[in-house]
Design an enzyme around this catalytic site. Structure first.
Site, PDB file in Angstrom:
ATOM      1  N   HIS A 119      10.314  10.528  -3.521  1.00 47.68           N
ATOM      2  CA  HIS A 119      10.138  11.808  -2.855  1.00 47.68           C
ATOM      3  C   HIS A 119       9.984  12.904  -3.897  1.00 47.68           C
ATOM      4  CE1 HIS A 119      14.498  11.131  -3.320  1.00 47.68           C
ATOM      5  NE2 HIS A 119      14.634  12.454  -3.376  1.00 47.68           N
ATOM      6  N   HIS A 137      10.591  16.848  -4.568  1.00 41.38           N
ATOM      7  CA  HIS A 137      11.249  18.089  -4.157  1.00 41.38           C
ATOM      8  C   HIS A 137      10.293  19.236  -4.469  1.00 41.38           C
ATOM      9  CE1 HIS A 137      15.439  16.472  -3.911  1.00 41.38           C
ATOM     10  NE2 HIS A 137      14.931  15.576  -4.751  1.00 41.38           N
ATOM     11  N   GLY A 197      19.500  11.669 -11.114  1.00 40.92           N
ATOM     12  CA  GLY A 197      19.766  12.447  -9.914  1.00 40.92           C
ATOM     13  C   GLY A 197      19.164  11.913  -8.639  1.00 40.92           C
ATOM     14  N   GLN A 198      18.515  10.759  -8.682  1.00 38.44           N
ATOM     15  CA  GLN A 198      17.948  10.198  -7.453  1.00 38.44           C
ATOM     16  C   GLN A 198      19.078   9.630  -6.599  1.00 38.44           C
ATOM     17  OE1 GLN A 198      14.985   7.093  -7.981  1.00 38.44           O
ATOM     18  NE2 GLN A 198      14.363   7.197  -5.832  1.00 38.44           N
ATOM     19  N   ASP A 250      14.828  19.936   2.974  1.00 36.43           N
ATOM     20  CA  ASP A 250      15.940  19.221   2.366  1.00 36.43           C
ATOM     21  C   ASP A 250      17.227  19.612   3.087  1.00 36.43           C
ATOM     22  OD1 ASP A 250      18.153  18.620   0.395  1.00 36.43           O
ATOM     23  OD2 ASP A 250      16.445  17.977  -0.819  1.00 36.43           O
TER      24      ASP A 250
END
Length: 111
Positions: free
Chosen positions: A97, A99, A90-91, A31
């Protein structure tokens, strides 16, 4: 592939990235804004905007079978997985994806 999706471009190697894992269906990379000492993303190579757009169980299998392979390779036994679905959750990149974070204590509830 979605032509404006940054994760599609990464998965298709149009944007250089150091993959920590790749197979025929998914890729994983660190990330760019890590929230833990270890923080990487696992994405399918095919484009799905969010968790709400996936109707094929195989996509989940591809993603979640890759995660233990990656964590074993990295020597990680404990980790948190997070999937944000929608802007208010929070996308920020609208390509599904997961995390994967490790290397620090996590609290609950997540915030």
């Amino acid at each position: 592939m979605s032509p404006d999706c940054i994760f599609c471009k990464i998965a298709n190697k149009e944007i250089p990235s150091n993959f920590i894992y790749e197979d025929e269906n998914v890729v994983a990379f660190n990330d760019l804004n890590p929230q833990a000492p270890v923080h990487f993303l696992v994405i399918p190579k095919n484009h799905y905007s969010s968790l709400n757009d996936i109707n094929d169980k195989k996509v989940f299998g591809d993603i979640f079978s890759a995660i233990p392979k990656i964590t074993e390779k990295l020597g990680i036994k404990e980790y948190r997985t997070v999937v944000n679905t929608g802007a208010s959750a929070g996308q920020t990149v609208f390509h599904i994806h997961v995390h994967v974070m490790s290397g620090r204590e996590f609290t609950w509830p997540a915030g």
